[in-house]
Design an enzyme around this catalytic site. Sequence first.
Site: not given
Length: 222
Positions: A33-35
């Site tokens: 995933g990412n932020r």
Amino acid sequence: TAFFAKGRALAGRKVLVTAGGTIEPLDPVRYLGNRSTGRMGYAIAQQAASRGAEVVLVSGPSALPVPEGVRIVRVETARQMREAVLKEYETTDVVIKAAAVADYRPKVVAADKIKKQEGEFTLVLERNPDILYELGQKKEHQVLVGFAAETQHVEDYAKGKLQKKNLDFIVANDVSAKDAGFGTETNRVKIFARDGRMWEYPLMSKSEIGGIILDHVQEKLG
Ligand code: CTP
Ligand code: CA
């Protein structure tokens, strides 16, 4: 400015917003995933709805409340986001792609939980489709707005994406700054238009930025 009533300037228009980060499964319990939290996209969706638009929000996993009057379509992967966006595209007047789409996904998704072993573990990733590029290729009447989150060469990279993806506007932000970008309530952006114009804004709430983006879109819609 933001304190003047914007009325129902987007009444009769359909606005498609993407928000949040996509997640890419690795096995039944893990993902890449990412932020991204979705804040920027949800703020834009809220502003568009308050201006009378029909708003569809295609969102990666996000804990944020769905703004009133907004139709939400929840997705996880980039490929699901692509499907959801393409389904709405023809009937859409404005697309604002605030989502942080994963550029890569694990090539193999294990059917069972991966067990640890001695030594290193190598993960092979393959490219995801570039949704916004595809929208740019298929563009007819739509106004297309992209985002460029960069940590360096912000202006050059943003302008490159504006051209390559056939966008009308790109909203660039430097995500290396502490008070702007992923997870913050505020953002500091520059907006580049297709015709070469550029606007630079100070640190503002994501809501205010949403309003400014829509002001530019409305000018373009005429
Ligand atoms: N985007 C997209 N589909 C992808 C990747 C990005 O639709 N697979 C969209 C994003 O939603 C954003 C814009 O393209 O509006 C720019 O995303 P960004 O990650 O900054 O650019 P990339 O083209 O992916 O280039 P890079 O990550 O290499 O800088
Ligand atoms: Ca990317």
